[in-house]
Design a protein around this motif. Structure first.
Motif: not given
Length: 201
Positions: A5-9, A131-132, A137-139
């Motif tokens: 299961g792969l996830t991240g914001g 993945v974090d 950085t996200q923004m």
């Protein structure tokens, strides 16, 4: 078969990691892509969505007006739950079908943006990879990629699980901060080798 299961914001680089896993032979099941297909003209979800939310959320071509729906679910938690009650069972069935078609693969990756929030995925996968990245950085990534305002990106981040909650649910975390593509690929490869070795013991 190993089910990851792969996830991240949003803006974490999850999709890039998914592509790297595919390059290493994994089958990818993308729940966002499934959700989009369900809400295209003639998609399985469009009849129930129109019945639940009204025809004004259906565009002239028969597809979901995704921008309007996004605004509605951001502002109304009950609307979000009603939409999820329509989409999630259909997404689950499509995932099962695609996984059955990938029985010959050693690794199947389920790309699930809301894996932690759903509460159901942990039991469906063998390992969770997160993945974090920092919120700053996200923004910056999403604003550059999508042309969104800072407020729009913050609204999405606020709707998602916190970084802490995702990390707590993870079997492994790739901290995608300050890495170039070669360094990120090395992180992915190292993790795959570690997991494959563990499974051979």
């Amino acid at each position: 078969m190993q089910r990851i299961g792969l996830t991240g914001g949003i803006g974490s680089g999850k999709s890039t990691v998914a592509s790297m896993l595919v390059q290493r032979g994994a089958a990818l099941i993308d729940t966002d892509a499934i959700a989009r297909s369900l809400t295209l003209p003639g998609g399985q979800a469009m009849g129930p969505i129109a019945a639940q939310f009204g025809q004004d959320l259906v565009q002239a071509d028969g597809a979901l007006d995704r921008d309007r729906m996004r605004q509605i679910v951001f502002q109304d938690a009950s609307a979000k739950r009603r939409l999820e009650a329509i989409l999630h069972p259909l997404i689950g069935m499509a995932c099962d079908h695609q996984a059955a078609q990938a029985q010959d693969r050693d690794i199947v990756v389920f790309d699930v943006p809301l894996l932690v929030e759903s509460g159901r995925w942990r039991a469906r996968v063998d390992r969770v990879l997160v993945v974090d990245a920092t919120e700053a950085t996200q923004m910056s990534r999403v604003m550059a990629r999508n042309g969104w305002s800072a407020e729009a990106v913050q609204a999405v981040i606020a709707q998602q699980a916190s970084r802490e909650a995702r990390r707590a649910a993870a079997d492994a975390v790739i901290f995608n901060e300050g890495l170039d593509l070669a360094q990120l690929q090395a992180e992915v490869d190292g993790l795959l080798q570690q997991w494959m070795a563990a499974d051979r013991r």
